[in-house]
Design a protein around this motif. Structure first.
Motif, PDB file in Angstrom:
ATOM      1  N   UNK A 132       0.808  -1.211   0.000  1.00  0.00           N
ATOM      2  CA  UNK A 132       0.000   0.000   0.000  1.00  0.00           C
ATOM      3  C   UNK A 132       0.845   1.267   0.000  1.00  0.00           C
ATOM      4  N   UNK A 133       2.147   1.138   0.165  1.00  0.00           N
ATOM      5  CA  UNK A 133       3.066   2.251  -0.053  1.00  0.00           C
ATOM      6  C   UNK A 133       3.689   2.175  -1.442  1.00  0.00           C
ATOM      7  N   UNK A 134       3.411   1.096  -2.138  1.00  0.00           N
ATOM      8  CA  UNK A 134       3.974   0.869  -3.458  1.00  0.00           C
ATOM      9  C   UNK A 134       2.901   0.770  -4.522  1.00  0.00           C
ATOM     10  N   UNK A 135       2.728  -0.419  -5.118  1.00  0.00           N
ATOM     11  CA  UNK A 135       1.846  -0.531  -6.281  1.00  0.00           C
ATOM     12  C   UNK A 135       0.371  -0.303  -5.996  1.00  0.00           C
ATOM     13  N   UNK A 136      -0.071  -0.476  -4.757  1.00  0.00           N
ATOM     14  CA  UNK A 136      -1.489  -0.287  -4.449  1.00  0.00           C
ATOM     15  C   UNK A 136      -1.754   1.021  -3.700  1.00  0.00           C
ATOM     16  N   UNK A 137      -0.756   1.885  -3.659  1.00  0.00           N
ATOM     17  CA  UNK A 137      -0.905   3.163  -2.980  1.00  0.00           C
ATOM     18  C   UNK A 137      -0.588   4.328  -3.888  1.00  0.00           C
ATOM     19  N   UNK A 138       0.044   5.343  -3.319  1.00  0.00           N
ATOM     20  CA  UNK A 138       0.315   6.569  -4.076  1.00  0.00           C
ATOM     21  C   UNK A 138       1.229   6.313  -5.266  1.00  0.00           C
ATOM     22  N   UNK A 139       2.179   5.387  -5.111  1.00  0.00           N
ATOM     23  CA  UNK A 139       3.063   5.068  -6.225  1.00  0.00           C
ATOM     24  C   UNK A 139       2.273   4.510  -7.407  1.00  0.00           C
ATOM     25  N   UNK A 140       1.392   3.558  -7.118  1.00  0.00           N
ATOM     26  CA  UNK A 140       0.565   2.990  -8.171  1.00  0.00           C
ATOM     27  C   UNK A 140      -0.376   4.016  -8.768  1.00  0.00           C
ATOM     28  N   UNK A 141      -0.928   4.873  -7.904  1.00  0.00           N
ATOM     29  CA  UNK A 141      -1.833   5.910  -8.396  1.00  0.00           C
ATOM     30  C   UNK A 141      -1.097   6.874  -9.314  1.00  0.00           C
ATOM     31  N   UNK A 142       0.141   7.206  -8.985  1.00  0.00           N
ATOM     32  CA  UNK A 142       0.929   8.100  -9.833  1.00  0.00           C
ATOM     33  C   UNK A 142       1.193   7.466 -11.190  1.00  0.00           C
ATOM     34  N   UNK A 143       1.605   6.207 -11.196  1.00  0.00           N
ATOM     35  CA  UNK A 143       1.876   5.527 -12.467  1.00  0.00           C
ATOM     36  C   UNK A 143       0.623   5.442 -13.329  1.00  0.00           C
ATOM     37  N   UNK A 144      -0.484   5.045 -12.720  1.00  0.00           N
ATOM     38  CA  UNK A 144      -1.724   4.851 -13.466  1.00  0.00           C
ATOM     39  C   UNK A 144      -2.293   6.181 -13.951  1.00  0.00           C
ATOM     40  N   UNK A 145      -2.299   7.188 -13.076  1.00  0.00           N
ATOM     41  CA  UNK A 145      -2.888   8.472 -13.473  1.00  0.00           C
ATOM     42  C   UNK A 145      -2.023   9.173 -14.510  1.00  0.00           C
TER      43      UNK A 145
END
Length: 339
Positions: A132-145
């Motif tokens: 949740x600090x990586x691919x399922x959190x802000x990091x993932x949200x940044x990549x996807x958005x």
């Protein structure tokens, strides 16, 4: 209750080092109505922290860290130790925005970091909490958005991702592959390039052994449609040269400028000549995409279609060294500190 914290001792003018921080112990009050006490277990280390270590953070960004104060606005996962807030019970795993410290008092309903850092209970039944600090959190949200703002969620195009073995870059690269794009990835070591080739990119290049513009012309002679920019500087300049008509750039970061004098591209008129779209964005401003991202990326992770890498440092005292190593390109994937 005593809490150990990392505080900024001095705003670095050049390369960040442990000497710019100090570790202190402070007293925490008992949680009041609507508050919880959290024992932090994982805390994030992100390139954007370097911008907040300046005396004045960029306008419109999160504020600079004040000297001698807690470093608020750093995403963290922890366990609820005591709660006086409805919906949060002792033992719950949560995320919040008070990282780089051992314990924190958190207001349950206070908005933090445009929602992405607001206290939230996490489902860890089949998910490691640090995800949740990586691919399922802000990091993932940044990549996807970033792919969303570049209108690149439909697949079928040629996409270049820079710093593609870093936290956001590695995920943006693999999401683009899963969406059906032909992906070009660049990184700064042979080992990172080798790993990128294993995750299905069309081509991977080492910008330290070949000028990035020449490498891009070699592997994408017909040009690119989308550029996910984590680097800025000469990488952005190379992208503008390589862009096809009506290409799009998602401007996520400019790590090449974080510890040196900024240098913009000399060919900016190509934005006009080629009818390009350059979109700056921050993942935290696209919180509405979080559940969509978690569903897609979580599925790909559990199916083994996306590979998540971590560089883990043990002990709160190692957080400054972790940041320095990450900014120097010495870490792979998401950089974390385990408390």
């Amino acid at each position: 209750m005593r809490s150990t914290q990392i505080q900024v001792q001095d705003h670095p003018s050049g390369v960040v080092g442990p000497e710019h921080f100090r570790q202190v112990e402070v007293d925490l009050p008992d949680p009041g109505p609507g508050q919880v006490l959290v024992r932090n277990t994982w805390t994030s280390v992100d390139p954007g922290l370097r911008l907040r270590l300046r005396r004045h953070a960029p306008a419109g960004y999160f504020t600079a860290f004040p000297l001698g104060q807690p470093m608020d606005g750093i995403l963290t996962v922890g366990e609820v130790v005591a709660s006086r807030a409805e919906g949060f019970a002792e033992g719950d795993t949560v995320w919040h925005s008070f990282g780089w410290r051992s314990h924190a008092i958190v207001d349950a309903t206070a908005d933090a970091m445009n929602g992405v850092g607001t206290l939230r209970v996490l489902d860890t039944r089949d998910t490691p909490p640090q995800w949740y600090l990586g691919p399922l959190g802000a990091m993932g949200l940044t990549a996807y958005s970033g792919l969303a703002v570049a209108n690149a969620l439909d697949g079928g195009e040629r996409v270049w991702v820079s710093a593609a073995a870093g936290a956001v870059g590695a995920l943006a690269t693999q999401i683009a592959v899963q969406l059906g794009h032909r992906v070009i990835a660049s990184a700064g070591t042979a080992a990172k390039v080798a790993w990128l080739r294993e995750v299905g990119v069309e081509a991977a290049v080492d910008y330290r052994t070949e000028p990035i513009g020449e490498a891009l012309a070699r592997v994408a002679p017909d040009g690119i449609d989308v550029y996910f920019d984590n680097v800025g500087g000469d990488h952005l300049e190379a992208a503008l040269d390589a862009m096809r008509m009506f290409g799009r750039v998602a401007m996520c970061g400019s790590v090449s400028d974080y510890e040196s004098t900024p240098s913009g591209p000399s060919n900016l008129f190509l934005v006009t000549a080629k009818h390009l779209t350059l979109s700056g964005f921050r993942g935290s401003l696209h919180f509405d995409l979080l559940e969509e991202m978690q569903a897609k990326v979580g599925g790909w992770l559990r199916e083994g279609k996306i590979h998540y890498q971590e560089s883990v440092y043990d002990g709160l005292d190692q957080a400054p060294a972790a940041l320095a190593d990450m900014l120097a390109g010495l870490t792979v994937g998401k950089t974390l500190v385990r408390l």
